[in-house]
Design a protein around this motif. Structure first.
Motif, PDB file in Angstrom:
ATOM      1  N   ALA A  72      -8.055  -0.050   9.365  1.00 32.45           N
ATOM      2  CA  ALA A  72      -7.243   1.170   9.328  1.00 32.45           C
ATOM      3  C   ALA A  72      -6.488   1.311   8.008  1.00 32.45           C
ATOM      4  N   LEU A  73      -6.242   0.192   7.342  1.00 28.51           N
ATOM      5  CA  LEU A  73      -5.577   0.229   6.036  1.00 28.51           C
ATOM      6  C   LEU A  73      -6.575   0.443   4.897  1.00 28.51           C
ATOM      7  N   GLY A  74      -7.857   0.578   5.249  1.00 27.11           N
ATOM      8  CA  GLY A  74      -8.860   0.883   4.236  1.00 27.11           C
ATOM      9  C   GLY A  74      -9.689  -0.295   3.769  1.00 27.11           C
TER      10      GLY A  74
ATOM     11  N   LEU B 233      -8.760  -7.147  12.937  1.00 30.35           N
ATOM     12  CA  LEU B 233      -9.779  -6.493  12.115  1.00 30.35           C
ATOM     13  C   LEU B 233      -9.601  -4.975  12.115  1.00 30.35           C
ATOM     14  N   GLU B 234      -9.317  -4.415  13.281  1.00 31.20           N
ATOM     15  CA  GLU B 234      -9.087  -2.967  13.379  1.00 31.20           C
ATOM     16  C   GLU B 234      -7.893  -2.546  12.540  1.00 31.20           C
ATOM     17  N   ALA B 235      -6.828  -3.333  12.570  1.00 31.40           N
ATOM     18  CA  ALA B 235      -5.629  -3.012  11.797  1.00 31.40           C
ATOM     19  C   ALA B 235      -5.926  -3.034  10.293  1.00 31.40           C
TER      20      ALA B 235
ATOM     21  N   LEU C 295       0.819  -1.215   0.000  1.00 31.01           N
ATOM     22  CA  LEU C 295       0.000   0.000   0.000  1.00 31.01           C
ATOM     23  C   LEU C 295       0.849   1.261   0.000  1.00 31.01           C
ATOM     24  N   GLU C 296       1.962   1.239   0.733  1.00 36.70           N
ATOM     25  CA  GLU C 296       2.857   2.401   0.756  1.00 36.70           C
ATOM     26  C   GLU C 296       3.456   2.647  -0.615  1.00 36.70           C
TER      27      GLU C 296
ATOM     28  N   GLY D 298      -5.312   0.741  -2.771  1.00 39.59           N
ATOM     29  CA  GLY D 298      -5.828  -0.367  -3.560  1.00 39.59           C
ATOM     30  C   GLY D 298      -5.650  -1.704  -2.862  1.00 39.59           C
ATOM     31  N   THR D 299      -5.998  -2.731  -3.581  1.00 34.80           N
ATOM     32  CA  THR D 299      -5.869  -4.093  -3.079  1.00 34.80           C
ATOM     33  C   THR D 299      -5.055  -4.895  -4.079  1.00 34.80           C
ATOM     34  N   PRO D 300      -4.057  -5.626  -3.612  1.00 34.41           N
ATOM     35  CA  PRO D 300      -3.254  -6.409  -4.560  1.00 34.41           C
ATOM     36  C   PRO D 300      -4.105  -7.498  -5.217  1.00 34.41           C
TER      37      PRO D 300
END
Length: 81
Positions: A73-75, A68-70, A25-26, A31-33
């Motif tokens: 947080a990444l979207g 799940l929270e992590a 992501l960085e 997006g999503t791979p």
């Protein structure tokens, strides 16, 4: 598959996948791979990040609240409440 009685192994696998996803992501800006995406980690290992994300989504009922929270947080909206 994580064997019962070995939660630390599952946590380590999640951490490695999360590291690979964060790195992706960085670099990509979001997006999503894709399912076939493989991310090379700083230690030289490779991680099948696209498959990992798909598995986390499919098995989200087995993730901890912190995991799940992590991911949220990444979207990843599917990881939110």
């Amino acid at each position: 598959m994580v064997a019962r009685g070995q939660p630390e192994r599952g946590a380590d696998a999640f951490d490695k996948g999360f590291q690979a996803l964060t790195q992706y992501l960085e670099r990509e800006g979001g997006g999503t791979p894709g399912r076939s995406h493989v991310e090379r980690l700083p230690d030289g290992s490779e991680h099948r990040t696209g498959v990992w994300v798909a598995n986390q989504r499919q098995r989200r009922d087995r993730l901890t609240a912190q995991q799940l929270e992590a991911l949220a947080a990444l979207g990843h909206e599917w990881a939110g409440s």
